[in-house]
Design an enzyme around this catalytic site. Sequence first.
Site, PDB file in Angstrom:
ATOM      1  N   ALA A 217      -7.931  39.247  -6.269  1.00  9.68           N
ATOM      2  CA  ALA A 217      -8.895  40.392  -7.037  1.00  9.68           C
ATOM      3  C   ALA A 217      -8.342  39.410  -8.338  1.00  9.68           C
ATOM      4  O   ALA A 217      -7.802  39.020  -8.887  1.00  9.68           O
ATOM      5  CB  ALA A 217      -7.398  41.799  -6.835  1.00  9.68           C
ATOM      6  N   HIS A 218      -9.410  40.257  -9.197  1.00  8.70           N
ATOM      7  CA  HIS A 218      -9.236  39.147 -10.339  1.00  8.70           C
ATOM      8  C   HIS A 218      -9.589  39.779 -11.735  1.00  8.70           C
ATOM      9  O   HIS A 218     -10.011  39.641 -13.018  1.00  8.70           O
ATOM     10  CB  HIS A 218      -9.703  37.874 -10.489  1.00  8.70           C
ATOM     11  CG  HIS A 218     -11.333  36.976  -9.899  1.00  8.70           C
ATOM     12  ND1 HIS A 218     -11.700  37.697  -9.056  1.00  8.70           N
ATOM     13  CD2 HIS A 218     -12.209  36.808 -11.090  1.00  8.70           C
ATOM     14  CE1 HIS A 218     -12.827  37.549  -9.519  1.00  8.70           C
ATOM     15  NE2 HIS A 218     -13.044  37.235 -10.492  1.00  8.70           N
TER      16      HIS A 218
END
Length: 377
Positions: A217-218
Amino acid sequence: MADSKIVNDPIPSKTCVVVGTRPGIIKMSPLIGELESRDVDSFTIHAGQHYSYELDGKMFDDLGLDKPKHRLSEVKNKEFHGEQTAAMLEGIEKILLEERPENVLVCGDANFNLAGALAARKLRLTLGHVEAGLRSDDWRMPEEHNRVMIDHISDYLFAPTEGTRKNAEADNVKGEVVVSGNTIVDAVQRNISIARNSSTVLEDRGLAEGEYIVFTAHREENVDDRKVLTDLIEIIERTTTELDRSVVYPIHPRTEKRLEQFGLREEIDAIEELILTDPLGYLDFLHLMAEAEVVLTDSGGIQEESCILGVPCVTLRENTERPETVSVGANVVAGTDPDQVLTRTREMRQGPHEWENPFGDGTAAEQIIDTVLDDSQ
């Protein structure tokens, strides 16, 4: 107002490839290789949007590519989208004026692609947009703004699928739309055997094939929101306890920064079966993903790669610009609500786990370079 500059007497067939982030390097690597194999006069600009050795410096080594001829070194110090894009536009334009290429290729939807595309357009160079026509229809996303703008100023729009071709044509783009397939297929097919034979990432972390889950997740709409980031931590914790699986999370520097900023570091560190790692090299990550039971991600590129590798994917967003992965049964869009994500993850674990790859046969780079060079000659 000053007259707009153009490149005087561009060098015929000379081609510039612009990269700037890890996904861009992966997707452009087959094109760089294709240009080199044909002995075409070409060069690469690294626009420096995200630079660290772990995130993308090692990528060139893993992919067997020469280091970029040009690299913008100060962009990583720019905080906001506008100043970052402006710095890359200025730097890329100076290089293009010096190198005088006829063609410029950009890929995707990050800020560096918009900067490269604008520089090429203002200098009246032939511009090709690799991975054109993708649409999430989520106007909150800066990536959506970028991909739409790039499509509208490109001479060639290399659409990976028929669906993306229709999207581009529905937007009344002016350039020529070519269904080329996706260069990510070329990259995976060329490197998966190498990754399995050379990477020791599973042994190093005590992982067994099919008995762990990969998590990434970014995106800013996820990790820049404290509530959403808290939900993501809960998803990881419940995945380890309720699904009885280790979770491997190669964490992005942006997420690291937000964990500290929001005071959430202790919460994620307390998850016993979480293997939190620095960003992995391409071959290590490709091997890790290929042997996972399920992938949970907000990355568009990872949605594609997991689909190609035959690994089920749960997308941690409310939408996707890769609907083909959902249509073939490789992916499900689950959002970030922990209950919903756990439910969808259970469903994807159960299968079926066979589907047709919708992104082409691994000849995208060949088709794209054929198109660009045929026009140059």
